[in-house]
Design a protein around this motif. Structure first.
Motif, PDB file in Angstrom:
ATOM      1  N   ASP A  63     -20.435 -32.263  71.982  1.00  0.00           N
ATOM      2  CA  ASP A  63     -21.259 -32.969  70.128  1.00  0.00           C
ATOM      3  C   ASP A  63     -20.091 -34.121  69.432  1.00  0.00           C
ATOM      4  O   ASP A  63     -20.807 -35.036  69.084  1.00  0.00           O
ATOM      5  N   GLU A  67     -20.774 -34.635  75.438  1.00  0.00           N
ATOM      6  CA  GLU A  67     -22.464 -34.445  75.462  1.00  0.00           C
ATOM      7  C   GLU A  67     -22.144 -33.179  75.978  1.00  0.00           C
ATOM      8  O   GLU A  67     -22.385 -32.353  75.724  1.00  0.00           O
ATOM      9  N   ARG A  68     -21.074 -32.737  77.101  1.00  0.00           N
ATOM     10  CA  ARG A  68     -21.244 -31.698  77.682  1.00  0.00           C
ATOM     11  C   ARG A  68     -19.562 -31.187  78.505  1.00  0.00           C
ATOM     12  O   ARG A  68     -19.003 -32.281  78.639  1.00  0.00           O
ATOM     13  N   THR A  98     -23.095 -26.439  69.327  1.00  0.00           N
ATOM     14  CA  THR A  98     -23.626 -27.187  70.340  1.00  0.00           C
ATOM     15  C   THR A  98     -23.358 -28.248  71.604  1.00  0.00           C
ATOM     16  O   THR A  98     -22.817 -29.039  71.242  1.00  0.00           O
ATOM     17  N   PRO A 100     -25.688 -31.166  72.678  1.00  0.00           N
ATOM     18  CA  PRO A 100     -26.841 -32.305  71.396  1.00  0.00           C
ATOM     19  C   PRO A 100     -27.771 -32.270  73.078  1.00  0.00           C
ATOM     20  O   PRO A 100     -27.677 -32.586  74.139  1.00  0.00           O
ATOM     21  N   ALA A 101     -29.467 -32.431  72.332  1.00  0.00           N
ATOM     22  CA  ALA A 101     -30.537 -32.100  72.916  1.00  0.00           C
ATOM     23  C   ALA A 101     -30.810 -33.817  73.898  1.00  0.00           C
ATOM     24  O   ALA A 101     -30.334 -34.767  73.158  1.00  0.00           O
ATOM     25  N   HIS A 102     -30.679 -33.563  75.144  1.00  0.00           N
ATOM     26  CA  HIS A 102     -30.865 -35.372  76.164  1.00  0.00           C
ATOM     27  C   HIS A 102     -32.078 -34.916  77.232  1.00  0.00           C
ATOM     28  O   HIS A 102     -32.412 -33.125  77.561  1.00  0.00           O
ATOM     29  N   THR A 120     -30.818 -21.975  75.470  1.00  0.00           N
ATOM     30  CA  THR A 120     -30.859 -23.426  75.568  1.00  0.00           C
ATOM     31  C   THR A 120     -31.944 -23.196  75.467  1.00  0.00           C
ATOM     32  O   THR A 120     -33.388 -22.266  75.107  1.00  0.00           O
ATOM     33  N   TRP A 142     -36.359 -32.395  78.180  1.00  0.00           N
ATOM     34  CA  TRP A 142     -35.614 -32.065  76.993  1.00  0.00           C
ATOM     35  C   TRP A 142     -34.955 -30.798  76.707  1.00  0.00           C
ATOM     36  O   TRP A 142     -35.843 -28.896  77.338  1.00  0.00           O
ATOM     37  N   ASP A 144     -31.063 -28.756  75.556  1.00  0.00           N
ATOM     38  CA  ASP A 144     -29.604 -28.215  74.787  1.00  0.00           C
ATOM     39  C   ASP A 144     -29.428 -27.261  74.136  1.00  0.00           C
ATOM     40  O   ASP A 144     -30.096 -26.339  74.935  1.00  0.00           O
ATOM     41  N   ASP A 178     -30.079 -33.500  66.589  1.00  0.00           N
ATOM     42  CA  ASP A 178     -29.115 -32.843  67.916  1.00  0.00           C
ATOM     43  C   ASP A 178     -29.571 -31.767  68.525  1.00  0.00           C
ATOM     44  O   ASP A 178     -30.067 -31.317  70.332  1.00  0.00           O
ATOM     45  N   GLN A 179     -31.148 -30.975  68.144  1.00  0.00           N
ATOM     46  CA  GLN A 179     -31.421 -30.196  68.878  1.00  0.00           C
ATOM     47  C   GLN A 179     -32.902 -30.566  68.863  1.00  0.00           C
ATOM     48  O   GLN A 179     -33.537 -30.989  68.020  1.00  0.00           O
TER      49      GLN A 179
END
Ligand code: GTQ
Length: 361
Positions: A63, A67-68, A98, A100-102, A120, A142, A144, A178-179
């Motif tokens: 975040d 990203e990961r 967290t 983030p959502a992608h 998740t 989607w 996250d 973000d989520q």
């Protein structure tokens, strides 16, 4: 017509240069360039991997920096990826963090290793992760991750990134927040986990399993039930996670297996055109891959490249449970799947070396 003299010497060189200058290559001269390096089987010890994965928590924060927070398992012969089609990464998410959502066109799955208190969200469905759970994140869904507990969470990500990149179909999109908003908790499980029964009014076809969460307790029960009645000579008590709508593999590009090796069992060797990444979820034993013996214990990972002979054995004292990610659906859908048993020495390869290299047989 008179036979032409064979081109040779300077004349041949001029010919090759002329062809080369218009990017045309006489393949009858033999293969040019170097053959790509062979992907070698390899094993990672959990005792060595875990401290480095935990330490990555001091280096970067999802975040904020990345990203990961992931570490890739890459055997000799590859610069990236775990086999020529698949990649297996270890992901660490610390309490309060967290990711983030992608969404992306590569398909992902998670095999949960350690920790509790994280979830998740896949397309709004909130899935709590526990060790031994399999969670699917199909292509373009989607997702996250959030750790709201107080333990570090580590899981294994399996993705088809090398294949998708090779096919030039790698697309990515970040979610504006973000989520992803949560619309249900374990909804896909409530609808589809019973396998033999599903919602009567639903008739939608999606190119992946509509069930996204396979809980460990049910998985282990299924293995125990199968062990009572049947087994395979090559894989002992092996089960493929299946799409409840089709009975086929859970994803178009990847399939997952869970296999129980009963105490003292030694399977027969075979090889096939699919490649695999294994995690030793429970137990201890060894695998022989192309004549090399890999001793493993709980938590270890190993790669079986395509067309490598392999067989597995569990120690006499314990049963072992192996999880694996395989690219079999790709090979089968392209009619390139091929499988062959090892027929000499009663189906067992002579062991010619021990991993790591240098250790005498
Ligand atoms: O958790 O969404 O290992 O997007 C690689 C790419 C995990 C993820 C990976 C990813 C993810």
């Amino acid at each position: 017509m008179p036979l032409l003299d064979r081109l040779s010497g300077e004349a041949l060189k001029q010919y090759v240069d002329a062809a080369d200058s218009i990017r045309l290559f006489p393949l009858w001269l033999g293969r040019g360039g170097e053959a790509p390096p062979e992907i070698e089987p390899f094993l990672w010890r959990w005792s060595e991997v875990q401290p480095l994965v935990l330490k990555s928590g001091e280096a970067v924060t999802p975040d904020r920096d990345v990203e990961r927070r992931i570490m890739g398992l890459t055997p000799p012969g590859l610069e990236r990826g775990s086999t020529h089609t698949l990649v297996a990464n270890l992901q660490l998410l610390l309490p309060g963090e967290t990711a983030p959502a992608h969404r992306h066109t590569p398909t992902a799955l998670r095999w949960i290793l350690t920790g509790t208190g994280a979830y998740t969200t896949v397309e709004g469905d909130k899935l709590w992760m526990e060790p031994g759970d399999l969670i699917l994140t199909p292509s373009w869904t989607w997702h996250d991750h959030a750790n709201v507990g107080n333990e570090p969470m580590i899981w294994l990500d399996g993705l088809d990134v090398p294949l998708v990149k090779f096919l030039k179909a790698n697309f990515y999109e970040a979610f504006p927040e973000d989520q992803h908003p949560v619309t249900g908790v374990g909804e896909s499980m409530a609808k589809y986990a019973s396998g033999a029964l599903r919602p009567a009014w639903e008739d939608q076809e999606v190119p992946y399993s509509p069930l996204w969460h396979y809980k460990w307790d049910r998985t282990y029960d299924a293995l125990k039930n199968l062990a009572e009645v049947s087994s395979s000579p090559f894989d002992d008590v092996a089960m493929e996670y299946s799409d409840p709508a089709t009975g086929g593999p859970v994803l178009r590009t990847m399939t997952c297996w869970i296999q129980l090796l009963r105490p003292g069992v030694q399977t027969r060797a075979h090889r096939h055109t699919s490649s695999k990444v294994y995690q030793v979820f429970r137990g201890e034993g060894y695998s022989v891959i192309d004549g090399q013996r890999f001793d493993w214990t709980e938590g270890d990972f190993f790669v079986v490249p395509s067309w490598a002979w392999h067989e597995h054995a569990s120690s006499a004292e314990t049963e072992s449970v192996l999880f694996s990610i395989q690219d079999t659906p790709i090979m089968k859908s392209l009619a390139l799947y091929r499988e062959e048993p090892y027929t000499e020495h009663a189906g067992h390869q002579p062991v010619t070396s021990h991993f790591p290299a240098g250790k005498p047989a």
